[in-house]
Motif scaffolding. Structure first.
Motif, PDB file in Angstrom:
ATOM      1  N   VAL A   1       3.548   0.121  -1.008  1.00  0.00           N
ATOM      2  CA  VAL A   1       4.963   0.215  -1.810  1.00  0.00           C
ATOM      3  C   VAL A   1       4.134  -0.302  -3.207  1.00  0.00           C
ATOM      4  O   VAL A   1       4.770   0.042  -4.452  1.00  0.00           O
ATOM      5  CB  VAL A   1       6.052  -1.050  -1.202  1.00  0.00           C
ATOM      6  N   ILE A   2       4.165  -2.170  -3.033  1.00  0.00           N
ATOM      7  CA  ILE A   2       3.093  -2.515  -4.891  1.00  0.00           C
ATOM      8  C   ILE A   2       2.217  -1.877  -5.009  1.00  0.00           C
ATOM      9  O   ILE A   2       2.544  -1.321  -6.341  1.00  0.00           O
ATOM     10  CB  ILE A   2       2.835  -3.896  -3.710  1.00  0.00           C
ATOM     11  N   ARG A   3       1.372  -1.371  -4.475  1.00  0.00           N
ATOM     12  CA  ARG A   3      -0.100  -0.482  -5.436  1.00  0.00           C
ATOM     13  C   ARG A   3       0.925   0.473  -5.618  1.00  0.00           C
ATOM     14  O   ARG A   3       0.695   1.539  -6.775  1.00  0.00           O
ATOM     15  CB  ARG A   3      -0.982   0.141  -3.769  1.00  0.00           C
ATOM     16  N   LEU A   4       1.911   1.961  -5.229  1.00  0.00           N
ATOM     17  CA  LEU A   4       2.683   2.725  -5.456  1.00  0.00           C
ATOM     18  C   LEU A   4       3.673   2.389  -7.362  1.00  0.00           C
ATOM     19  O   LEU A   4       3.037   2.920  -8.124  1.00  0.00           O
ATOM     20  CB  LEU A   4       3.018   3.272  -4.679  1.00  0.00           C
ATOM     21  N   LEU A   5       3.965   1.443  -6.952  1.00  0.00           N
ATOM     22  CA  LEU A   5       4.881   0.759  -8.085  1.00  0.00           C
ATOM     23  C   LEU A   5       3.753   0.716  -9.219  1.00  0.00           C
ATOM     24  O   LEU A   5       3.969   0.281 -10.287  1.00  0.00           O
ATOM     25  CB  LEU A   5       6.041  -0.458  -7.779  1.00  0.00           C
ATOM     26  N   GLY A   6       3.022  -0.053  -9.310  1.00  0.00           N
ATOM     27  CA  GLY A   6       1.563  -0.793  -9.882  1.00  0.00           C
ATOM     28  C   GLY A   6       1.220   0.640 -10.460  1.00  0.00           C
ATOM     29  O   GLY A   6       1.372   0.119 -11.465  1.00  0.00           O
ATOM     30  N   ALA A   7       0.895   1.724 -10.007  1.00  0.00           N
ATOM     31  CA  ALA A   7       0.263   2.884 -10.501  1.00  0.00           C
ATOM     32  C   ALA A   7       1.753   2.829 -11.319  1.00  0.00           C
ATOM     33  O   ALA A   7       1.390   4.085 -12.682  1.00  0.00           O
ATOM     34  CB  ALA A   7      -0.166   4.106  -9.434  1.00  0.00           C
ATOM     35  N   HIS A   8       2.937   3.031 -11.063  1.00  0.00           N
ATOM     36  CA  HIS A   8       3.787   4.452 -11.795  1.00  0.00           C
ATOM     37  C   HIS A   8       4.127   2.505 -13.259  1.00  0.00           C
ATOM     38  O   HIS A   8       4.366   3.719 -14.545  1.00  0.00           O
ATOM     39  CB  HIS A   8       4.857   4.289 -10.441  1.00  0.00           C
ATOM     40  N   TYR A   9       3.923   1.333 -12.864  1.00  0.00           N
ATOM     41  CA  TYR A   9       3.972   0.646 -14.047  1.00  0.00           C
ATOM     42  C   TYR A   9       3.104   1.062 -15.370  1.00  0.00           C
ATOM     43  O   TYR A   9       3.408   1.495 -16.618  1.00  0.00           O
ATOM     44  CB  TYR A   9       4.060  -0.541 -13.064  1.00  0.00           C
TER      45      TYR A   9
END
Length: 517
Positions: free
Chosen positions: A418-426
């Motif tokens: 979840v955090i890695r996907l949020l980081g890529a989105h950010y």
């Protein structure tokens, strides 16, 4: 495309000469025991940039400000002195007095300077009329150019004369950098005024102009002067230096440190970058910072040069030196070590946590955003870690706000995708304001320079600072040499972010964006 020319000197402030080594300039090398004694006995420097050089405390800041004011009057008043020597001596007296004052006295003086010496040198209205007359009634371009110069000069504030005179002094440039640090500190601590801001911006432009043609690239080594090594600790802004052993590791075999030095302050780096020579692109900065020193022979087997920290003096904020520094260092490393094939960063995401806190608003805890692309199984795994949680956003907020969440391996495993996907989105989708630039300042810096976003790294920085600012998330930016110019042009034109590597989370964000088109 000839990639070699991308990292050759095209600016008058740079040169293709190899960097000098401070250690080579010493008659007797600084031994380890000497440096340890230096660190043990050196006073700890405050983290506040506004205290640079302050050694005394004034009982009456206004009286000190008045004394400094009188010296400024002598510098800017052309009739009050005779000859350049007298002006230089007065400017030096000003610097000596300013450096001995505490924050209160300096702040009082800077406020006085910004208000009373912001007036233009001449009568701007008369100069403007003369310029308009010359453009309307004269057929001689030289006359208009002369009047334009007179107009520009008449609009220049009086404190410009003070800055100009200080810059002519030995180490005057470094003094002005520290002085602007004090201005920025005053602005940040609530003393912001339009006058202080205008003076800070004016000095920034002056520094940017003066710096051209005055910089030398040096490699900083363990044998560099102790005063230079102390500055690395003082100015390091990404990964704090905890002890002299930290410095020794960062300057050892398999490591490099390069900095730009002003020729009037040859032992004080204005900006510097730390480099690790590795076999592969690392995903964790602790593996670099805490690794024992490698044998000298390991450098011949290195394939990657990793830029893991770049710091500049606060007073040089908005003076763009980082781009030049990275390109010069790449040029030097390519010449020195032809075995290096990859030039990459290991970079922080300094505003990720603040962005995430805004994303996890009360509304989103009830109705999560649908444009992130988190799978149903990833949502369920996260929700299962927080009894009573109804949404993945509510579960995530509960976990990241919980003390000691890093000690729960099952929670960490559920948070990772979840955090890695949020980081890529950010990094790829969140923009600054209404423009097309990346919201993250580090991302914007490297992407403007022409790098590719390569990988998002979970638990890339597990220090307290890393966890606090980005939940430990870091990323790699890859400088693919034959793509740099095209990448930079595309990013500046429309915000297009170049991608290298096969990071699955970056790929998921891209696929989701394409599906919406």
């Amino acid at each position: 495309m000839d990639s070699s020319r991308l990292f050759s000197s095209s600016s008058p402030m740079l040169s293709d000469r190899p960097p000098t080594r401070d250690g080579d300039e010493l008659i007797q090398p600084l031994e380890s025991a000497d440096l340890r004694g230096f660190w043990d006995n050196a006073p700890r420097v405050s983290a506040s940039p506004s205290t640079h050089g302050a050694t005394s405390h004034s009982d009456d800041p206004k009286a000190v400000a008045k004394s400094l004011h009188d010296l400024v009057v002598k510098v800017v008043d052309k009739k009050a002195h005779k000859g350049a020597k007298a002006v230089g001596q007065t400017a030096q007296e000003f610097c000596d007095l300013y450096e001995t004052q505490d924050v209160a006295a300096r702040s009082a003086f800077l406020d006085l300077l910004s208000r009373e010496f912001c007036k233009p040198r001449g009568t701007a209205s008369d100069a403007a009329r003369a310029y308009l007359d010359s453009t309307s009634h004269s057929d001689e371009p030289a006359q208009s150019a002369l009047q334009a110069h007179v107009l520009r000069d008449s609009l220049t504030p009086l404190y410009a004369d003070l800055f100009d005179q200080i810059n002519r002094l030995p180490e005057g440039f470094a003094f002005l950098v520290h002085m602007r640090t004090d201005m920025l500190g005053l602005i940040r601590t609530g003393g912001k005024s339009s006058a202080i801001q205008a003076m800070s911006d004016f000095l920034m432009r002056r520094l940017q102009m003066w710096i051209v043609g005055t910089l030398d690239l040096k490699r900083i080594t363990w044998n560099s002067p102790a005063c230079t090594i102390e500055k690395l600790e003082q100015y390091e802004s990404v990964h704090a230096v905890r002890s002299w052993m930290d410095i020794k590791r960062r300057l050892g075999n398999g490591r490099r440190c390069f900095g730009f030095f002003h020729r009037n302050a040859p032992r004080e780096p204005l900006i510097f970058v730390w480099v690790a020579l590795t076999d592969v692109i690392p995903d964790n900065v602790q593996s670099i910072l805490l690794e024992r020193e490698q044998p000298k022979s390991s450098e011949a087997n290195a394939k990657c040069a990793i830029f893991y920290s770049i710091s500049s003096q606060v007073g040089l904020a908005r003076v763009d030196l980082g781009n030049f520094l990275i390109k010069r260092v790449v040029s030097v490393l390519r010449t020195e070590m032809p075995n290096i094939e990859t030039f990459c960063t290991l970079s922080p995401l300094p505003r990720f946590r603040s962005w995430l806190d805004k994303l996890l608003s009360p509304e989103s805890l009830v109705s999560p955003p649908q444009d992130i692309g988190i799978s149903e199984s990833e949502q369920n795994n996260l929700i299962s870690r927080v009894p009573g949680a109804k949404t993945w956003t509510a579960a995530l907020k509960n976990l990241v706000d919980r003390r000691g969440w890093t000690a729960d391996p099952e929670a960490v495993d559920a948070m990772e995708p979840v955090i890695r996907l949020l980081g890529a989105h950010y990094l790829t989708k969140v923009k600054r304001g209404t423009g097309s630039s990346a919201a993250d300042p580090v991302a914007n810096f490297h992407l403007r320079n022409g790098s590719c976003l390569h990988r998002v790294n979970w638990r890339g920085d597990t220090s307290y600072h890393g966890l606090r600012q980005s939940l430990g998330l870091m990323c790699n930016y890859n400088y693919v040499l034959d793509r740099i110019e095209d990448n930079s042009e595309s990013y500046v034109a429309d915000g297009t972010i170049a991608i290298s590597g096969t990071d699955p989370y970056i790929a998921r964000v891209q696929s989701l964006a394409k599906a919406k088109l």
